[in-house]
Design an enzyme around this catalytic site. Structure first.
Site, short mmCIF file in Angstrom:
data_model
loop_
_atom_site.label_atom_id
_atom_site.label_comp_id
_atom_site.label_asym_id
_atom_site.label_seq_id
_atom_site.Cartn_x
_atom_site.Cartn_y
_atom_site.Cartn_z
CB SER A 242 -0.99 -0.02 1.17
OG SER A 242 -0.42 -0.59 2.32
CB ILE B 292 -5.19 -0.35 -12.95
CG1 ILE B 292 -6.32 -1.40 -12.98
CG2 ILE B 292 -5.49 0.78 -11.96
CD1 ILE B 292 -7.68 -0.90 -13.43
CE1 TYR C 142 1.04 -9.79 -12.30
CE2 TYR C 142 -0.40 -9.71 -14.21
CZ TYR C 142 -0.05 -9.26 -12.95
OH TYR C 142 -0.81 -8.27 -12.34
P1 NDP Z 1 2.70 -1.25 -8.15
O1 NDP Z 1 3.90 -1.74 -8.87
O2 NDP Z 1 2.25 0.16 -8.36
O3 NDP Z 1 2.90 -1.46 -6.56
C1 NDP Z 1 3.28 -2.72 -6.09
C2 NDP Z 1 3.21 -2.76 -4.58
O4 NDP Z 1 3.55 -4.08 -4.15
C3 NDP Z 1 4.17 -1.81 -3.89
O5 NDP Z 1 3.60 -1.32 -2.72
C4 NDP Z 1 5.38 -2.70 -3.56
O6 NDP Z 1 6.11 -2.27 -2.43
C5 NDP Z 1 4.65 -4.01 -3.24
N1 NDP Z 1 5.50 -5.18 -3.43
C6 NDP Z 1 6.00 -5.67 -4.60
N2 NDP Z 1 6.75 -6.75 -4.37
C7 NDP Z 1 6.75 -6.95 -3.02
C8 NDP Z 1 7.37 -7.91 -2.16
N3 NDP Z 1 8.15 -8.88 -2.60
N4 NDP Z 1 7.15 -7.79 -0.83
C9 NDP Z 1 6.38 -6.81 -0.35
N5 NDP Z 1 5.76 -5.88 -1.10
C10 NDP Z 1 5.95 -5.95 -2.43
O7 NDP Z 1 1.55 -2.30 -8.51
P2 NDP Z 1 -0.03 -2.05 -8.79
O8 NDP Z 1 -0.58 -1.13 -7.78
O9 NDP Z 1 -0.19 -1.76 -10.21
O10 NDP Z 1 -0.59 -3.54 -8.55
C11 NDP Z 1 -1.22 -3.95 -7.34
C12 NDP Z 1 -1.78 -5.34 -7.55
O11 NDP Z 1 -2.73 -5.32 -8.60
C13 NDP Z 1 -0.74 -6.39 -7.95
O12 NDP Z 1 -1.04 -7.63 -7.34
C14 NDP Z 1 -0.90 -6.48 -9.44
O13 NDP Z 1 -0.47 -7.71 -9.95
C15 NDP Z 1 -2.40 -6.29 -9.58
N6 NDP Z 1 -2.80 -5.84 -10.90
C16 NDP Z 1 -2.38 -4.62 -11.40
C17 NDP Z 1 -2.76 -4.21 -12.65
C18 NDP Z 1 -2.36 -2.90 -13.27
O14 NDP Z 1 -2.69 -2.67 -14.44
N7 NDP Z 1 -1.71 -2.01 -12.55
C19 NDP Z 1 -3.62 -5.07 -13.50
C20 NDP Z 1 -4.00 -6.30 -12.86
C21 NDP Z 1 -3.60 -6.66 -11.62
P3 NDP Z 1 7.32 -1.18 -2.59
O15 NDP Z 1 6.65 0.12 -2.98
O16 NDP Z 1 7.96 -1.11 -1.25
O17 NDP Z 1 8.21 -1.71 -3.67
#
Ligand code: NDP
Length: 241
Positions: A10, A186, A153
């Site tokens: 988040s 998104i 993925y």
């Molecule tokens: P972002 O890349 O904007 O953010 C990813 C978040 O996940 C960050 O808060 C990051 O933390 C955290 N994160 C990633 N890897 C880890 C890890 N190993 N341990 C802990 N935290 C981790 O992603 P989105 O907001 O776009 O995506 C959110 C979810 O929605 C995901 O599951 C994604 O697969 C899904 N999704 C997104 C889509 C899109 O178009 N954006 C489409 C479909 C699904 P930090 O900031 O510290 O790196």
């Protein structure tokens, strides 16, 4: 007393939008990030300006021991959660012949193993509360229809759907619902470097979605009103599939 919801990932993107949306609905938030601590702290500060409360955990969801330790400690101090949103995730796209073992492993370890690593320490305390609970996982259109360049993925996100439905069966009689939200494209950091003008042509709505549109769906599934919805996958994708 306010209900507490953990939202993984988040610090930014969809997870941040979910956390802000839920805090406006009066929930107490447990925010979470892996590396971007300054961004996550800024989300805590934004929530506090809304006169709501949030605390922050930092751990890597691929690290099973770290997840168990941090989450169990937080629950021991503050009590079991009402809700969890398993949102943190990554992509590492490549055409399958070029897909490296590292790209396969990192995507499976984060998105799919993260499901187990985060939820396992949370479930028993949640059950022991003998109160209604809510779990929402994040899949993707890629997990429903398969997507070129995303074999890793698509596998992880399809796995999340299976895991969500199975866990929903186990928890239904305990009044804990388990549902999945599957976004399409998104606007977040995850789409950096993608040819968005080309991709928009594939979306019936002809636009990229907003993180707050996913947040609204997740928040509904976490609400009391959604108590009879479980084992479902809700797409938020402009008609993509
Ligand atoms: P972002 O890349 O904007 O953010 C990813 C978040 O996940 C960050 O808060 C990051 O933390 C955290 N994160 C990633 N890897 C880890 C890890 N190993 N341990 C802990 N935290 C981790 O992603 P989105 O907001 O776009 O995506 C959110 C979810 O929605 C995901 O599951 C994604 O697969 C899904 N999704 C997104 C889509 C899109 O178009 N954006 C489409 C479909 C699904 P930090 O900031 O510290 O790196």
């Amino acid at each position: 007393m306010k209900k507490t919801i953990l939202v993984t990932g988040s610090s930014r993107g969809i997870g941040k939008a979910i956390a802000l949306y839920l805090s406006k609905k009066g929930f107490n938030l447990v925010l979470h990030c892996r590396n971007q601590i300054a961004q996550a702290e800024a989300v805590v500060a934004e929530i506090e300006t809304l006169d709501q409360s949030a605390r922050l955990l930092q751990f890597d969801i691929t690290d099973r021991a770290q997840c168990a330790e941090q989450i169990s400690q937080d629950i021991e101090i503050h009590g079991a959660y009402y809700g969890v949103v398993c949102n943190a995730g990554i992509t590492a796209d490549n055409a399958f012949p070029s897909l490296t073992g590292e790209e396969w492993d990192s995507v499976i370890n984060t998105n799919l193993n993260g499901f187990y690593n985060v939820l396992h320490p949370i479930i028993m305390p949640m059950i022991r509360q003998r109160k209604p609970g809510r779990i929402v996982t994040l899949s993707s259109a890629s997990g429903i229809m398969g997507n070129r360049g995303q074999v890793n993925y698509s596998a992880a996100k399809a796995g999340i759907i299976g895991a969500t439905k199975a866990l929903a069966l186990e928890l239904a009689k305990r009044d804990i619902t388990v549902n999945c939200v599957a976004p399409g494209l998104i606007a977040t950091d995850m789409l950096n470097d993608l040819p968005l003008d080309e991709l928009k042509k594939m979306i019936p709505a002809r636009r990229i979605g907003r993180a707050d549109e996913v947040a609204a769906t997740v928040a509904f599934l976490l609400s009391e009103d959604a108590g009879y919805i479980t084992r479902q996958v809700i797409s938020v994708n402009g008609g993509l599939c």
